[in-house]
Structures are given as C-alpha cells and as structure tokens.
Motif scaffolding. Structure first.
Motif, PDB file in Angstrom:
ATOM      1  N   ALA A 130       0.851  -1.191   0.000  1.00  0.00           N
ATOM      2  CA  ALA A 130       0.000   0.000   0.000  1.00  0.00           C
ATOM      3  C   ALA A 130       0.886   1.240   0.000  1.00  0.00           C
ATOM      4  O   ALA A 130       2.036   1.184   0.400  1.00  0.00           O
ATOM      5  N   ALA A 131       0.339   2.347  -0.465  1.00  0.00           N
ATOM      6  CA  ALA A 131       1.064   3.616  -0.493  1.00  0.00           C
ATOM      7  C   ALA A 131       0.495   4.524   0.587  1.00  0.00           C
ATOM      8  O   ALA A 131      -0.703   4.518   0.838  1.00  0.00           O
ATOM      9  N   VAL A 158      13.179  11.829   2.863  1.00  0.00           N
ATOM     10  CA  VAL A 158      12.140  10.809   2.984  1.00  0.00           C
ATOM     11  C   VAL A 158      12.732   9.460   2.603  1.00  0.00           C
ATOM     12  O   VAL A 158      13.469   9.354   1.616  1.00  0.00           O
ATOM     13  N   ALA A 159      12.385   8.425   3.367  1.00  0.00           N
ATOM     14  CA  ALA A 159      12.713   7.043   3.016  1.00  0.00           C
ATOM     15  C   ALA A 159      11.410   6.282   2.885  1.00  0.00           C
ATOM     16  O   ALA A 159      10.505   6.425   3.716  1.00  0.00           O
ATOM     17  N   SER A 160      11.297   5.502   1.802  1.00  0.00           N
ATOM     18  CA  SER A 160      10.101   4.703   1.571  1.00  0.00           C
ATOM     19  C   SER A 160      10.507   3.458   0.783  1.00  0.00           C
ATOM     20  O   SER A 160      11.363   3.541  -0.103  1.00  0.00           O
ATOM     21  N   PRO A 161       9.909   2.313   1.091  1.00  0.00           N
ATOM     22  CA  PRO A 161      10.318   1.081   0.420  1.00  0.00           C
ATOM     23  C   PRO A 161      10.127   1.158  -1.099  1.00  0.00           C
ATOM     24  O   PRO A 161       9.155   1.732  -1.580  1.00  0.00           O
ATOM     25  N   PRO A 172       9.966   4.206  -4.755  1.00  0.00           N
ATOM     26  CA  PRO A 172       8.733   4.232  -3.967  1.00  0.00           C
ATOM     27  C   PRO A 172       7.531   4.445  -4.890  1.00  0.00           C
ATOM     28  O   PRO A 172       7.674   4.866  -6.039  1.00  0.00           O
ATOM     29  N   SER A 173       6.350   4.189  -4.373  1.00  0.00           N
ATOM     30  CA  SER A 173       5.131   4.268  -5.190  1.00  0.00           C
ATOM     31  C   SER A 173       4.925   5.673  -5.754  1.00  0.00           C
ATOM     32  O   SER A 173       5.329   6.667  -5.139  1.00  0.00           O
ATOM     33  N   PRO A 174       4.280   5.767  -6.926  1.00  0.00           N
ATOM     34  CA  PRO A 174       4.004   7.088  -7.500  1.00  0.00           C
ATOM     35  C   PRO A 174       3.246   8.034  -6.562  1.00  0.00           C
ATOM     36  O   PRO A 174       3.590   9.211  -6.503  1.00  0.00           O
TER      37      PRO A 174
END
Length: 198
Positions: A139-140, A162-165, A172-174
C-alpha cells in the motif's frame, strides 16, 4: 531475519476472537528489539552496503541507487489519476495552512520563573534536518509524507529527507513520490524497514 507472513481470512464474525488471534501474532518487544539492533549495527558498520544487504536478506527489492532521482520525484504527480493528484494538492495546501497557523500562535517564547530563582525560556526553533519514513510495500501512504514534511517545511527545517520502500521499478510508489513533489522534497531514498531508519 526472515519475514514472517501469515494470511488470515475473516468473515466479520467474532471480532473479539480475531483481535485476540492478531495479538498472538505480535512478536515480543525483546525479539523485535534484538533484530532491529542487529540491523542498526550492520548499517552503522557497513553504510549503504549494509542497507542493501539487509534489504536482500528480507527479500525486498534493492534498487541500483538508493536515492531517487529528483527528476523522477518531480514527474510523479503526472503519473497519477487527476482526481488523486488534485486530492493530494488540496491536502498539501490544507496541511501547510494549518502548520503555518500553528507557528503563528507560537510567535512569542514562553518563560517560566522557577522558585529556585531560575528562569527558563522555551523557544520553538526548527531543527536543521528531519527524516521522514513513509511506509510502503503493498500500500502507499502519501499522507505520511504530507503530514510530516509540510509541517517541517513550514517550521523552517532546511533539509527534509524521505525514506520509503521501493516497489516496481526500484522506486517508492508514485503517490508517495507525488506527495514528495507537492511537499517540495527532492531527497528521497528507496529503502524501507529498520535499515532505512538506521
């Protein structure tokens, strides 16, 4: 460090039993703390190579470069459906307005006179840098980006990262990248988990 995933199907009956079952799946703080401490130590010793190694051990996608190109961040809003893009834009404007209003309410420092004769002055000042973690995976969570980055920017924090998988394509997701673009963030790292925080 092996990911543990268990699928549970629930028909809506007996919510108390389901809640009790979910609680049994929560690992102890000691077990989680030991794993996280090991991840942090590996990243401390190995830097980006440690981040990559931990991500690979956990079966997560590992992009060639951990930092997302600022051009990809700037282009992300254009990848979204117009209604989603507009929703993020409205949310960003509202969050910024509220953050600025909160700052305006704190214009004067607060002073406390202590009975021992000391005077303590509380001054609100932005930190030099802030790190934001936006969960990802299946999920985003662009709201995490907006709710953390925009108040930091309004408060005057100079560097917000920012860090995001990473997902498909190693980024990271759009929606998360679009939220970064709307928040004026161009320092984004495609990494998740404790290794991202470390």
């Amino acid at each position: 460090m092996t990911p543990r995933i268990e699928r549970l199907d629930w028909n809506g009956a007996d919510p108390e039993a389901m809640a009790a079952r979910l609680r049994t799946l929560t690992p102890s703080l000691e077990a989680v703390g030991a794993e996280v401490a090991a991840i942090v130590e590996q990243v401390r010793k190995q830097g980006d190579a440690g981040v990559r190694a931990v991500s690979e051990q956990l079966g997560e996608p590992v992009p060639q470069g951990l930092r997302v190109d600022p051009e990809a961040i700037a282009a992300a809003p254009g990848l979204l459906e117009p209604a989603v893009r507009e929703g993020l834009r409205v949310a960003a404007a509202n969050i910024t307005a509220v953050a600025r209003a909160e700052l305006a309410a704190l214009e004067r420092p607060a002073t406390a006179e202590l009975e021992q004769g000391h005077r303590v002055e509380v001054v609100h000042a932005p930190v030099a840098a802030a790190g934001v973690y936006a969960p990802g995976g299946k999920a985003a969570y662009p709201s995490s980006v907006l709710m953390c980055c925009l108040p930091a920017k309004a408060a005057g924090v100079v560097r917000v990262a920012v860090a995001s998988p990473p997902g498909e394509g190693g980024r990271p997701s759009p929606p998360v990248l679009a939220a970064c673009a709307l928040a004026g963030i161009d320092e984004v790292y495609a990494v998740g988990g404790a290794q991202a925080i470390a």
